[in-house]
Write an enzyme that holds these catalytic residues in place. Structure first.
Site, short mmCIF file in Angstrom:
data_model
loop_
_atom_site.label_atom_id
_atom_site.label_comp_id
_atom_site.label_asym_id
_atom_site.label_seq_id
_atom_site.Cartn_x
_atom_site.Cartn_y
_atom_site.Cartn_z
N ALA A 211 0.85 -1.19 0.00
CA ALA A 211 0.00 0.00 0.00
C ALA A 211 0.89 1.24 0.00
CB ALA A 211 -0.94 -0.02 1.21
N ASN A 212 0.33 2.39 0.31
CA ASN A 212 1.13 3.62 0.35
C ASN A 212 0.62 4.52 1.46
OD1 ASN A 212 -0.95 5.53 -0.79
ND2 ASN A 212 -0.83 4.05 -2.46
N ARG A 213 1.23 5.69 1.61
CA ARG A 213 0.96 6.54 2.76
C ARG A 213 -0.25 7.46 2.62
NH1 ARG A 213 5.34 6.07 6.03
NH2 ARG A 213 7.28 5.54 4.96
N SER A 214 -1.02 7.31 1.58
CA SER A 214 -2.19 8.19 1.42
C SER A 214 -3.17 7.99 2.56
CB SER A 214 -2.88 7.88 0.09
OG SER A 214 -4.14 8.51 0.04
N ALA B 178 -4.50 7.66 -4.39
CA ALA B 178 -3.11 7.27 -4.65
C ALA B 178 -3.14 5.79 -5.01
CB ALA B 178 -2.25 7.51 -3.42
#
Ligand code: C5P
Length: 225
Positions: free
Chosen positions: A29-32, A95
């Protein structure tokens, strides 16, 4: 609601990260945080739009008056976005993970005795913004993309606007130290055919309100988008 500037218009908003499964217990996943997209969905609804918010996994409350559809992966986000059409405008704030894992298994990947680490293989995810922007008759009249960049902000953002075929792009600096990713504030540059405009750092809610007002202004000037 009648009598508001965006009454009668349908807005599709994607927000948050996507999660791409590796195995049943792991994902990429990512930091959004989803904060900017949720704020935009709320601001559009407050101006009278019917808003469909397609959201990746986030820990946020659904803004007032917004219909929310929860998804996990990029593939699901695209399917839910297409299913939400027709829309007068689409704002792709999510994102989305660029890649998904090929052959994500139903079994948990186990450590092996020889100490060899697994090698993941990736495949590109569909680009939701480019897909919606490239639709024929079903294309939302106003397509807005976001460009989160860590360098050469304006050049990369304008290139992205051309490449993805969207009308407006909201460029923001997400380098470490900007505090934007996951934070409550944002500073953006709005890029359209009319030129570029820098909006100084303020809350993500204030950015959302200003963007919603700008969109209302746009539809008032050209009611068909
Ligand atoms: O290419 P990049 O991810 O930087 O582009 C960002 C813009 O494109 C954002 O508006 C984002 O929501 C959208 N996007 C998308 N689907 C993807 C990748 C990005 O809608 N797979």
């Amino acid at each position: 609601p009648k009598g508001l500037p965006l009454s009668g218009l349908h807005a599709l908003v994607t927000a948050g990260p996507t999660q791409e499964q590796i195995d049943p217990v792991r994902y990429i996943a990512n930091r959004s945080s989803g904060k900017q997209g949720f704020a935009i969905a709320g601001a559009l609804a407050a101006l009278g739009a019917r808003v469909t918010l397609v959201s990746g996994p986030v820990g946020l409350e659904t803004p007032k008056g917004v219909e929310r559809i929860d998804v996990v992966s990029a593939d699901e986000m695209l399917a839910a976005s297409l299913a939400a059409l027709p829309a007068d405008m689409a704002l792709c704030v999510a994102a989305v993970a660029d890649w998904k894992v090929v052959g994500a298994g139903v079994q948990k990947i186990k450590k092996t005795d020889d100490g060899k680490a697994p090698v993941l293989q990736f495949a590109e995810n569909p680009d939701i913004l480019a897909t919606l922007s490239g639709l024929g008759a079903d294309r939302p009249k106003l397509m807005v993309g976001f460009a989160a960049e860590t360098e050469k902000l304006l050049a990369h953002a304008e290139a992205k606007r051309q490449r993805k075929g969207c009308d407006w792009i909201v460029a923001n600096d997400v380098s470490y130290g900007s505090g934007v990713m996951g934070g409550d504030e944002n500073a953006i540059t709005l890029i359209s055919d009319a030129g570029t405009e820098r909006w100084e750092q303020t809350s993500k809610h204030a950015i959302a309100q200003r963007l919603a007002l700008r969109i209302a202004d746009h539809f008032q000037k050209s009611p068909s988008g």
